[in-house]
Motif scaffolding. Sequence first.
Motif, short mmCIF file in Angstrom:
data_model
loop_
_atom_site.label_atom_id
_atom_site.label_comp_id
_atom_site.label_asym_id
_atom_site.label_seq_id
_atom_site.Cartn_x
_atom_site.Cartn_y
_atom_site.Cartn_z
N LYS A 1 0.83 -1.21 0.00
CA LYS A 1 0.00 0.00 0.00
C LYS A 1 0.86 1.26 0.00
O LYS A 1 0.55 2.25 -0.66
CB LYS A 1 -0.93 -0.01 1.22
N TYR A 2 1.95 1.22 0.80
CA TYR A 2 2.82 2.39 0.91
C TYR A 2 3.43 2.76 -0.44
O TYR A 2 3.34 3.90 -0.90
CB TYR A 2 3.92 2.11 1.93
N PHE A 3 4.04 1.77 -1.11
CA PHE A 3 4.66 2.05 -2.40
C PHE A 3 3.62 2.29 -3.49
O PHE A 3 3.87 3.00 -4.45
CB PHE A 3 5.60 0.91 -2.79
N GLY A 4 2.39 1.67 -3.31
CA GLY A 4 1.32 1.96 -4.26
C GLY A 4 0.89 3.42 -4.18
O GLY A 4 0.65 4.05 -5.22
N LYS A 5 0.79 3.94 -2.96
CA LYS A 5 0.45 5.36 -2.81
C LYS A 5 1.52 6.26 -3.42
O LYS A 5 1.22 7.29 -4.04
CB LYS A 5 0.27 5.70 -1.33
N ILE A 6 2.79 5.85 -3.24
CA ILE A 6 3.87 6.66 -3.82
C ILE A 6 3.79 6.65 -5.34
O ILE A 6 3.96 7.69 -5.99
CB ILE A 6 5.24 6.12 -3.34
N GLU A 7 3.48 5.46 -5.93
CA GLU A 7 3.36 5.37 -7.38
C GLU A 7 2.19 6.22 -7.88
O GLU A 7 2.29 6.92 -8.90
CB GLU A 7 3.17 3.92 -7.80
N GLU A 8 1.05 6.19 -7.15
CA GLU A 8 -0.09 7.02 -7.53
C GLU A 8 0.26 8.50 -7.46
O GLU A 8 -0.11 9.29 -8.35
CB GLU A 8 -1.28 6.73 -6.61
N PHE A 9 1.01 8.88 -6.42
CA PHE A 9 1.39 10.28 -6.27
C PHE A 9 2.31 10.71 -7.41
O PHE A 9 2.14 11.80 -8.00
CB PHE A 9 2.08 10.48 -4.93
N VAL A 10 3.29 9.87 -7.72
CA VAL A 10 4.22 10.20 -8.81
C VAL A 10 3.48 10.27 -10.15
O VAL A 10 3.73 11.15 -10.98
CB VAL A 10 5.35 9.16 -8.86
N GLU A 11 2.51 9.33 -10.35
CA GLU A 11 1.75 9.32 -11.60
C GLU A 11 0.88 10.57 -11.72
O GLU A 11 0.81 11.18 -12.79
CB GLU A 11 0.87 8.06 -11.66
N ASP A 12 0.23 10.95 -10.61
CA ASP A 12 -0.59 12.17 -10.63
C ASP A 12 0.27 13.40 -10.91
O ASP A 12 -0.15 14.31 -11.65
CB ASP A 12 -1.31 12.33 -9.29
N MET A 13 1.45 13.44 -10.33
CA MET A 13 2.34 14.56 -10.58
C MET A 13 2.76 14.61 -12.05
O MET A 13 2.80 15.69 -12.66
CB MET A 13 3.59 14.45 -9.68
N SER A 14 3.02 13.44 -12.63
CA SER A 14 3.43 13.39 -14.04
C SER A 14 2.29 13.86 -14.95
O SER A 14 2.50 14.60 -15.92
CB SER A 14 3.85 11.97 -14.41
N ILE A 15 1.05 13.42 -14.64
CA ILE A 15 -0.11 13.84 -15.44
C ILE A 15 -0.31 15.35 -15.34
O ILE A 15 -0.57 16.04 -16.33
CB ILE A 15 -1.38 13.08 -14.99
N ALA A 16 -0.18 15.88 -14.11
CA ALA A 16 -0.37 17.33 -13.92
C ALA A 16 0.68 18.12 -14.69
O ALA A 16 0.38 19.13 -15.33
CB ALA A 16 -0.30 17.65 -12.44
N ILE A 17 1.93 17.65 -14.65
CA ILE A 17 3.00 18.35 -15.38
C ILE A 17 2.76 18.28 -16.89
O ILE A 17 2.94 19.26 -17.61
CB ILE A 17 4.36 17.73 -15.01
N ASP A 18 2.30 17.11 -17.36
CA ASP A 18 2.04 16.94 -18.80
C ASP A 18 0.91 17.85 -19.26
O ASP A 18 0.97 18.46 -20.35
CB ASP A 18 1.71 15.47 -19.09
N MET A 19 -0.15 17.99 -18.41
CA MET A 19 -1.27 18.86 -18.77
C MET A 19 -0.83 20.33 -18.81
O MET A 19 -1.26 21.08 -19.69
CB MET A 19 -2.41 18.69 -17.76
N ARG A 20 0.03 20.72 -17.91
CA ARG A 20 0.52 22.10 -17.92
C ARG A 20 1.32 22.38 -19.18
O ARG A 20 1.22 23.45 -19.78
CB ARG A 20 1.39 22.35 -16.69
N ARG A 21 2.12 21.40 -19.61
CA ARG A 21 2.91 21.59 -20.82
C ARG A 21 2.01 21.73 -22.05
O ARG A 21 2.25 22.57 -22.93
CB ARG A 21 3.87 20.42 -20.99
N ARG A 22 0.92 20.92 -22.13
CA ARG A 22 0.01 20.98 -23.27
C ARG A 22 -0.70 22.35 -23.31
O ARG A 22 -0.86 22.94 -24.39
CB ARG A 22 -1.02 19.86 -23.19
N ARG A 23 -1.12 22.81 -22.14
CA ARG A 23 -1.79 24.12 -22.10
C ARG A 23 -0.83 25.22 -22.55
O ARG A 23 -1.22 26.15 -23.25
CB ARG A 23 -2.28 24.40 -20.69
N ALA A 24 0.41 25.09 -22.13
CA ALA A 24 1.40 26.11 -22.52
C ALA A 24 1.63 26.09 -24.03
O ALA A 24 1.75 27.14 -24.67
CB ALA A 24 2.70 25.88 -21.77
N ARG A 25 1.64 24.90 -24.64
CA ARG A 25 1.85 24.80 -26.09
C ARG A 25 0.66 25.40 -26.85
O ARG A 25 0.82 26.09 -27.86
CB ARG A 25 2.05 23.34 -26.48
N ARG A 26 -0.58 25.09 -26.37
CA ARG A 26 -1.77 25.63 -27.02
C ARG A 26 -1.78 27.15 -26.96
O ARG A 26 -2.12 27.84 -27.93
CB ARG A 26 -3.03 25.07 -26.37
#
Length: 301
Positions: free
Chosen positions: A271-296
């Motif tokens: 559970k501990y490492f699963g939460k860390i993976e979810e957190f890292v994945e959410d951070m990656s998605i958020a960063i990717d969305m910011r980059r797309r908005r900046a490109r648009r």
Amino acid sequence: MNVGNNMMNDTFPCMLTPWLIALVLHSNRFHGDLRCHNSWPSLKILDISSNHFSGSLEPVNFSSSTAMALPSDGNWGYGPAYEFGVTLIIKGQMLEFHRIQLDFSTIDFSSNSFYRMIPNAIGDLTSLRQLNFSHNALNGSIPKSFGRLSNLESLDLSVNQLAGPIPEELGGLTFLSNLNLSYNKLVGVIPKGQQIQTFSADSFEGNSGLCGFPLDISCSNTCGPPPAGYDENGEEKREIEWEYVCAAVGYVVGVGSIVWLLLFCRRFREKYFGKIEEFVEDMSIAIDMRRRRARRAAARN
């Protein structure tokens, strides 16, 4: 050897001959500690005052100064003497000596940066006429062995951090004509004696825990509890900061519990490492969305 009152900037001259009788280094820029492998059994005069020496006095082999431990016949100023001149500060006054009596000894370490305790071995130097450790950072208590310095005429321990009571043994020093224990952390009753009772209050001022004559502070109950802030031995109490202790214990317990669960509990570890993976994945998605908005936004502009 007299090189006092110069501008010398060096460490203690440990290479000097072991047959040295007098060493005067006062008022220079000598620095460092006094860790020497050599000893000076013939040394009678040691004046290193008003320099930048530091460190503990414990490494100093005072017991090797056997010439300072010779018994005195009490007739200072008579009999055979060393025929050499030296200028010394005796009882607060600068005096010039043209001859030194065989039973005269003096140690002056004043106005340096020595710290920690005063060695008990100094009590073996029974021919000492003057002892000056003033204006340092010495702590601990005044050694009871000082009571064996029966020929001592001047004792200056002022402006240090000495704690505890004044030893009763000091009251038996009948030749003592100059005493300065001011501005320390001494506590308790000033001992009684034929000589110590003749000194003025200036010799004891700056010690808020002292009482008795010649001070104007009476000791209402000498058998009662020690003054506030000191234990039964006169040593200053060091209170425990419990808030910091509790914080440290809580931190250790919390970290230790997490580490134990990670090592020995599989479900918690997943559970501990699963939460860390979810957190890292959410951070990656958020960063990717910011980059797309900046490109648009850049494409529209």
